[in-house]
Structures are given as structure tokens and as C-alpha cells.
Design an enzyme around this catalytic site. Sequence first.
Site, PDB file in Angstrom:
ATOM      1  N   HIS A  58       0.829  -1.215   0.000  1.00 26.07           N
ATOM      2  CA  HIS A  58       0.000   0.000   0.000  1.00 26.07           C
ATOM      3  C   HIS A  58       0.864   1.267   0.000  1.00 26.07           C
ATOM      4  O   HIS A  58       1.083   1.880   1.038  1.00 26.07           O
ATOM      5  CB  HIS A  58      -0.883  -0.055   1.259  1.00 26.07           C
ATOM      6  CG  HIS A  58      -2.061   0.842   1.211  1.00 26.07           C
ATOM      7  ND1 HIS A  58      -3.282   0.495   1.730  1.00 26.07           N
ATOM      8  CD2 HIS A  58      -2.224   2.093   0.718  1.00 26.07           C
ATOM      9  CE1 HIS A  58      -4.132   1.478   1.558  1.00 26.07           C
ATOM     10  NE2 HIS A  58      -3.505   2.471   0.947  1.00 26.07           N
ATOM     11  N   HIS A  60       1.463   5.039  -1.892  1.00 29.96           N
ATOM     12  CA  HIS A  60       1.019   6.086  -2.821  1.00 29.96           C
ATOM     13  C   HIS A  60       2.255   6.762  -3.386  1.00 29.96           C
ATOM     14  O   HIS A  60       2.967   7.467  -2.669  1.00 29.96           O
ATOM     15  CB  HIS A  60       0.127   7.100  -2.103  1.00 29.96           C
ATOM     16  CG  HIS A  60      -1.157   6.505  -1.606  1.00 29.96           C
ATOM     17  ND1 HIS A  60      -2.273   6.366  -2.405  1.00 29.96           N
ATOM     18  CD2 HIS A  60      -1.491   5.978  -0.405  1.00 29.96           C
ATOM     19  CE1 HIS A  60      -3.248   5.792  -1.712  1.00 29.96           C
ATOM     20  NE2 HIS A  60      -2.800   5.537  -0.487  1.00 29.96           N
ATOM     21  N   ARG A  62       2.062   8.720  -6.190  1.00 32.29           N
ATOM     22  CA  ARG A  62       1.574  10.031  -6.654  1.00 32.29           C
ATOM     23  C   ARG A  62       1.834  10.370  -8.105  1.00 32.29           C
ATOM     24  O   ARG A  62       1.513  11.469  -8.524  1.00 32.29           O
ATOM     25  CB  ARG A  62       2.150  11.158  -5.781  1.00 32.29           C
ATOM     26  CG  ARG A  62       1.812  11.056  -4.321  1.00 32.29           C
ATOM     27  CD  ARG A  62       0.331  11.263  -4.089  1.00 32.29           C
ATOM     28  NE  ARG A  62       0.018  11.338  -2.669  1.00 32.29           N
ATOM     29  CZ  ARG A  62      -1.012  10.691  -2.112  1.00 32.29           C
ATOM     30  NH1 ARG A  62      -1.808   9.941  -2.841  1.00 32.29           N
ATOM     31  NH2 ARG A  62      -1.248  10.812  -0.831  1.00 32.29           N
ATOM     32  N   ASN A 279      -7.078   8.646   6.628  1.00 28.95           N
ATOM     33  CA  ASN A 279      -8.278   7.821   6.459  1.00 28.95           C
ATOM     34  C   ASN A 279      -7.881   6.362   6.221  1.00 28.95           C
ATOM     35  O   ASN A 279      -7.090   6.112   5.313  1.00 28.95           O
ATOM     36  CB  ASN A 279      -9.103   8.292   5.256  1.00 28.95           C
ATOM     37  CG  ASN A 279      -9.723   9.636   5.495  1.00 28.95           C
ATOM     38  OD1 ASN A 279      -9.912  10.069   6.629  1.00 28.95           O
ATOM     39  ND2 ASN A 279     -10.047  10.328   4.404  1.00 28.95           N
ATOM     40  N   ASP A 306       0.559   2.404   3.828  1.00 29.72           N
ATOM     41  CA  ASP A 306      -0.306   3.495   3.363  1.00 29.72           C
ATOM     42  C   ASP A 306       0.493   4.799   3.280  1.00 29.72           C
ATOM     43  O   ASP A 306      -0.006   5.870   3.630  1.00 29.72           O
ATOM     44  CB  ASP A 306      -1.539   3.658   4.257  1.00 29.72           C
ATOM     45  CG  ASP A 306      -2.602   4.559   3.617  1.00 29.72           C
ATOM     46  OD1 ASP A 306      -2.443   4.950   2.440  1.00 29.72           O
ATOM     47  OD2 ASP A 306      -3.586   4.881   4.306  1.00 29.72           O
TER      48      ASP A 306
END
Length: 428
Positions: A58, A60, A62, A279, A306
Site C-alpha cells: 500500500h 502512494h 503520486r 483515512n 499506506d
Amino acid sequence: MLLIRGGDVIDQSGRRRADVLIDGDRIVAVGIGLQVGSGASVLDADGAVTCPGFVDLHTHLRQPGNEEAETVETGSRAGALGGYTALVAMPNTSPATDSVAMVRQVRQWGEAAGLADVHPAATITAGRSGEQLADLAALYADGVRVFTDDGNEVADAALMRAALELARQLPGAVIAQHAECAALVAAGHLNEGPVAQALGLVGRPGTAEEITVARDLALVALVGGNVRYHVLHASVAATVELIRRAKAAGLAVSVEVTPQHLTLTDACCSGADPTFKVNPPLRREEDLLALRDALRDGVIDAVATDHAPHTPDTKARPFASAPPGMLGLETALAVVVGRAGIPLERAIAALSWQPARIAGLSEHGRPIAPGEPANICVIDPNRRWEVIADRLASKSHNTPFAHWTVTGKVRHTVLRGTPTVIDEVAQR
Ligand code: DOR
């Protein structure tokens, strides 16, 4: 030839004292007192632990669309420094990674950076709109195994059922859900509870996660056929119990937890610092403790970061308008072992071979044994260091662990036989 000399090896078959010899991209020997000629390179593992390279389910990265916050290259460098040899790149890019062409582009950026294997996840729904399915079969044929609309849940139960039915036909494909009932969290910014109340902000109830996980598990049972379903970033105790029961019933489900949900609670948000906005949100102490227990006892399969970079100016906005997300790649090991108190062997399993299995990565998370691919990291479990946000390799600085003194650091990382990090310094 590359020799990793000194220290213990930890892998699926346990812990023992051993050196590791690598030729090309493979391990060729594992044992005590291995010798090499003068032309060989040697990495010092004295007092350290050699283990399979970490796999983040997980991340990111971008790119495309938000290169001011992170690029595939900067995120890969952060990953290598964190001991990662493979990163599953989240598809909530701009535009969303929902086509074969985009998946190939992200992979290519990963290859060009050469610091970690970048495996793009693709969206479940076209454009991440939640309205119709992406072409999962074509994406699968191109090598994608993880499908997710992460950032948003797939709210429509019929669409989720259709995604699961399709995935059932694709061996090894996994439907990964951002489990927060959209209707219940739409206007919320942090955990629903006394802290949100004191700040006068709308909350996101933990029940939103429980509802989506419970619904999805019912759909998994309905679809049958051993379809694979994965819960992203579990944050509440109720999820642990639902997954425990689903596993006991024989469903092919898995769940990850983040370092932040193992160590921080919504009390961190009481000063309204958006660094702590994420989140699903940081929850209560009892959730954190249940997550730790579940990671220790194996109900939780994987630690995933995350890693969610956001630029300093966006994170400087007021809490209600700042974007959610936290960095994680460079601090995961230290936070999980040094702060959450997860035993080293268990943490390594949850950081390497268990996530590799979930993502279907056959070249990562492999045993440290002759013939296996040399995707390895060497960690110093006793090394104390201070997290300094500006010195992280990520392009963004939004770590919630800034100024923490933590224990446990990656010393070297080896990707297919080539060091990407030597003595804590990235090689590109
Ligand atoms: O806090 C989060 N940030 N949660 C998500 O699911 C998405 C992520 C992001 O992309 O910034």
C-alpha cells in the site's frame, strides 16, 4: 559476487546464524564462514539480521498527477531505505490508474528508478468513479493482481459483487477494499468521539469500517469459489473479529494494518495538527491494542504503510481542509518493532513474505536459500535513531513520527543482487 557477512538470517524457516552469498541476481550459498575472492563486494551484517526484502502492499507514489508530493523515483528511494524491495503502487493517481497503458507507464517509471520493483495496483472501477467496473480481465492479463479504489470504498454492493465475481475467474487476483461506508464518513475528518467533539469537527465512526467489512464478507461468501478479498488499513477491533470469523469459516480473506494504527490514537488530533489526519482515522486505544494482538496472533496478515505523501502547503491547511495521509516507508520497521512491540520474527513475516503472497509476487518474500532471488534487506534491530522529517528521502515531510527516537534501522537493501542501500545510504 556479493557476500553479506555476519549476523543472523530470519526467514520462513526461522532464525539462525549465517552469511549469504549472492551471484548475479540469485542467492548461491547460505552458511557460516563463507569465503569470497578479493574481487567480491562485502556487506557487513555483524550484529544485524538478514531477511527477505520488505513488500509494501500500500504505497502512494503520486505519479502521475501529483509529482510535487512524490514521484515513483523518490518514493522508491524512500522504500529502499525502509528495506523494501517491492512496492504495490496505489492507483488513486491523477488520472486514476485504470488502464493497461497507465499500468505499463507506472511500471516503466519504476524500472527507470531501479530502486524497488514497482507493481501498480489498478482501480476496481473505471476512473475510480464507483460507477462501472474497469477492464479487470485486461489488467490482469497484463500482470495486475491487486485491484482497489483505495481512498474511497466501492460503495455499490452490486458493483462489489460483480468485481468479486470477475476476480473469482482470475487466479491470484485480489479485490482490496478501503472499508469505510461512504455515506457514514462523507463529511468526517477524524475518528468520531470526544476528540472530534471537542474540536467541533464531524467524525468518521469506526462503525463505518465494520459495516463495509461485514457487507463485503457476506458478498465473498455469496460469490464463493475461493475469491480473494483484502481489507486495507484495518483500524478497529470489530474488523479483527469479523476477519477472524471469516478465516475460521474458510474464506480466502486477508487484512493489513498500518504502523500508525498500531501506535497512534485520535488523542494525537487534539491539537488539530493535520499531520495526524488520515483515512481511516486514528482510533481509540482499545482498537490499537486489538490490532497489535491480532498482528501478533496472525489474524492480521500484513503490515502495509499506506505511505501517503502530501506537500507541506497542503498539510499546512486547517484540519478540515487538509488532505488525509501520512508517510510510512522509511519508518515502518522501527515503529512496528520498536514502538508497537511486535516481535521481530513476526514483524518480518508481516512485512515481507505475507504481503508478497497476498500480492502474488513470486520473486519477493522468498526464503534466504540457494537458488532464490536475492531480494534482501539487512536490519539492525538495536540501532537507535531520531526521525527527522526533512531528512527523509520522500519528497514530502508529513510523518507523524517526527522527533521520535526509535529503535531498529535498515542497514542495507539488495534488489535482485544489486545493493540499493548500503549502510543506510541509497545508491542512486
Ligand atoms: O489517508 C489516506 N490517504 N487514506 C487513503 O485511503 C488515501 C490516502 C491518500 O491517497 O492520500
